[in-house]
Design an enzyme around this catalytic site. Structure first.
Site, PDB file in Angstrom:
ATOM      1  N   ASP A  81       0.821  -1.189   0.058  1.00 30.92           N
ATOM      2  CA  ASP A  81       0.038  -0.048  -0.168  1.00 30.92           C
ATOM      3  C   ASP A  81       0.695   1.154  -0.236  1.00 30.92           C
ATOM      4  OD1 ASP A  81      -2.793   1.105   0.569  1.00 30.92           O
ATOM      5  OD2 ASP A  81      -1.465   2.024   2.259  1.00 30.92           O
ATOM      6  N   GLU A 100       1.722  -0.453  -4.984  1.00 34.99           N
ATOM      7  CA  GLU A 100       0.895   0.598  -5.210  1.00 34.99           C
ATOM      8  C   GLU A 100       1.771   1.877  -5.489  1.00 34.99           C
ATOM      9  OE1 GLU A 100      -3.463   2.505  -3.659  1.00 34.99           O
ATOM     10  OE2 GLU A 100      -1.601   2.251  -2.312  1.00 34.99           O
TER      11      GLU A 100
END
Length: 712
Positions: free
Chosen positions: A353, A390
């Site tokens: 993330d 990401e």
């Protein structure tokens, strides 16, 4: 080994403590007791507090310090013992130092965590002003989570499937939300690790054809301060506290989360499905400097968090704090955690993330060769895992799509935006061609492959597939933030009505557009990722940021209706078609190389069967594009490494509002063309399934996609 004595508040000696050793960090049963080791370079003293069943505590001082690690072996302690740390040290908020022995701290390396943050005020390390107020003297014991000494071992997680990336189809899901409403999963297993391992759920995944589940965060997490104050829940889990402990709420039996997680992994591995974890190493649940002291902040805040001037934190994540990716303490924490999950817990890969923060040591410029990113990719165990970034954070500088290093796959945000824009009719075909063919403009450098483009059109944060074609605007009122949260850049289209409607024409067009989006995703070169429930026509009623809704808004509805049944059938057909067609998922970029047919490996066509010219690419009003792939030169290989040839394929996409008549390519591209997929039908079965001669004509309805096979 030398022994030490610990004293209680009266000065009476109560427990002999062996020196132990500094590594590995955490709490480890050994030698008739438990060896504790925790790092803090600024601490002046560290106590491990053993918490009894009645809530009482017995604190033992760890007097040995090696390399900044405080350690000791406490005899008589066993697995299942609850504990926490109290750290005595400097309290200078202007320098970022916030040690406070009144706050019981969770062990960053705890294998299990129990309890909850029940009293935010008791967990605050300060009184009054967070920057200038005195150190709080309120004891947080009884108001904060506790670490638990874990035992090693558990069920075997089975052999890892080791699915080649080019064969992968990723399926993003939430452990609780996926099975919470499943009618055939026993009630006590719904929403748990064992619920995901239930045979009826495994059967759905196998029949669907996905190769990997990508689990939203399962590291132990708790609510952020603003959610606690509002009496709301964190559902998604992007608020970690324990990077080694599975989230306890997903266990069907309290205290067995490690065993149940391993059982889930074993069940998925047994049918060839990999497990990828969404990991959050960019921030923690402690929030900004005004937030609670639960672990890292009280141990050694400068060693864990980025700090700006006067001790204030740097926030690159939008979550109040940012872990310092340049800190050796953080690098060790991250790599130790990843290695634990990859080895002892059987995990096959990780999605990072806001991964750009890991390449910004000190909060500075992004460096694909940063210490953190290098430590991950050069680790002997982690280098064998699927590593997915990401590639952005919440700052403009952090948007790094295409910029990560050779071993990293990336969520391709450019793919999502382009495909959405094309099918809603607001862009031409120039950028779409890159996305269909593996995004070579982004990834054909730095030694990367097309499968390192993780293609997606929906994800957990945003509209579901159904909502993407049903809403023009977000509807997040239920989140309690007056509809201010969530992105406004949805690139969606409601097709004539906002939300639910009885208009049959609108409903039919929405379903067709959803099939167009799914077909584009699964037929593009690269690695497709879809969201759990999209195949079941799941809706969140226009909410594009349901992070705090642990209810039926977020849970998958398994009851099939007249709209969901054909969508499920279509998705299955599509995924299995991809699996059976090596040329559609090649691991090499198209290079225009000459093939055995005498034609390039990839040719782009206009509707009239003429090759696209440079002028055609700059025609922004063009809405139809043909993509011919020469299967005789397929670069796909079987598991033994042998090249696998395939049929040739013609993919035609048409986002125009009116039907279009296309001409099939000449015989040099194939004597016949057989339609195998047509999005104008509910389940994708072609309207005309017969072989069509080269050069013949085919009518495409408005806003549709057709895939034709040219047999070799």
């Amino acid at each position: 080994m030398a022994t030490r004595s610990a004293a209680d508040a009266t000065g009476e000696t109560v427990t002999p403590v062996l020196a132990g050793r500094p590594f590995p960090l955490g709490a480890h049963p050994e030698g008739g007791g438990v060896r504790f080791a925790v790092t803090s370079a600024i601490a002046e003293a560290v106590e491990v507090c053993l918490i009894g069943e009645d809530g009482s505590q017995r604190c033992v001082e760890l007097t040995e310090r090696t390399f900044g690690v405080w350690h000791g072996l406490v005899p008589g302690v066993t697995s299942g013992q609850r504990y926490g740390y109290r750290v005595h040290g400097p309290y200078h908020p202007s320098r970022g130092q916030r040690c406070n022995p009144s706050k019981l701290l969770v062990d960053p390396y705890a294998r299990r965590i129990t309890g909850a943050l029940t009293d935010l005020e008791a967990a605050l390390g300060y009184e009054g002003d967070p920057m200038h107020g005195p150190r709080s003297t309120v004891d947080s014991l009884g108001s904060v989570p506790l670490s638990v000494v874990g035992s090693h071992g558990g069920p075997d997680t089975g052999a890892k499937p080791e699915v080649p990336f080019e064969e992968s189809v990723l399926y993003e899901l939430h452990v609780k939300g996926f099975t919470q409403r499943h009618p055939f999963v026993p009630e006590h297993l719904r929403g748990t690790y064992l619920g995901l391992a239930h045979p009826v759920v495994i059967e759905h995944l196998v029949r669907l054809g996905i190769t990997a589940v990508e689990l939203l965060p399962v590291h132990w997490f708790t609510e952020e301060p603003h959610l606690l104050q509002a009496g709301r829940r964190n559902y998604w889990g992007y608020s970690p506290l324990g990077y080694f402990a599975p989230h306890a709420a997903y266990a069907s039996e309290p205290g067995r989360e490690v065993e149940e997680f391993r059982t889930m992994v074993a069940a998925l591995h047994a049918v060839g499905i990999e497990v990828i974890l969404d990991v959050v190493f960019n921030h923690t649940c402690e929030g900004g400097f005004e937030g609670p002291t639960l672990s890292f902040r009280g141990l050694d805040a400068p060693a864990y968090y980025l700090h700006g001037s006067r001790g204030r934190g740097l926030d690159l994540t939008g979550c109040g704090n940012t872990l310092d990716a340049g800190s050796p303490t953080v690098i060790r924490l991250v790599t130790d955690s990843l290695r634990y999950w990859a080895t002892e817990m059987g995990v096959d890969g990780f999605r990072f993330d806001l991964a750009s923060t890991l390449g910004r040591p000190g909060g500075g410029a992004f460096d694909r060769n940063s210490a953190m990113l290098t430590a991950i990719t050069t680790d002997p165990e982690l280098s064998r895992c699927k590593l997915i970034a990401e590639p952005w954070d919440v700052t403009g500088h952090g948007y790094r799509v295409g910029d990560f290093g050779a071993q990293w796959a990336e969520w391709n945000g450019r793919y999502r935006d382009t495909v959405r824009d094309f099918w809603r009719g607001v862009t031409g075909v120039d950028d779409l061609a890159y996305r269909l063919s593996g995004s070579s403009d982004l990834y054909d450098h730095n030694l990367r492959r097309p499968w390192q483009s993780i293609n997606f059109v929906t994800a957990h944060d945003g509209f579901t597939l159904r909502d993407l074609v049903s809403y023009n605007h977000k509807h997040n009122e239920a989140n309690g933030e007056h509809n201010r949260d969530g992105t406004d850049d949805n690139r969606s289209w409601n097709h004539g009505a906002e939300g639910p409607t009885d208009d049959e024409a609108i409903l039919a067009l929405r379903a067709r557009q959803a099939r167009n989006l799914l077909a584009t995703l699964l037929l593009s070169t690269g690695t497709p990722m879809m969201v759990a429930g999209d195949e079941l026509w799941r809706t969140q009623h226009g909410n594009n940021n349901a992070y705090c809704l642990d209810d039926e808004t977020s849970w998958v509805d398994w009851v099939l209706g007249p709209e969901s049944e054909p969508m499920l059938a279509f998705t299955r057909r599509l995924i299995h078609l991809r699996a059976a067609s090596p040329a559609l998922r090649q691991p090499e970029f198209f290079e225009g190389r000459t093939t055995p047919t005498g034609k390039p490996d990839l040719v782009w066509f206009r509707p009239d069967a003429r090759e696209m010219t440079e002028q055609d690419w700059f025609d922004t009003g063009r809405r139809t594009l043909g993509m011919w792939i020469d299967g005789s030169n397929s670069q796909s290989r079987n598991r033994e490494g042998v090249l696998v040839h395939d049929h040739s394929w013609l993919l035609v996409v048409h986002s125009g509002a009116e039907p279009v008549r296309i001409t099939l390519p000449g015989p040099e591209y194939g004597a016949t063309f057989k339609p195998v997929l047509d999005t104008s039908t509910g389940d994708g079965a072609p309207v005309k399934a017969r072989h069509l001669k080269a050069g013949s004509h085919l009518e495409l309805p408005a806003r549709s996609l057709v895939l034709l096979r040219a047999p070799r």
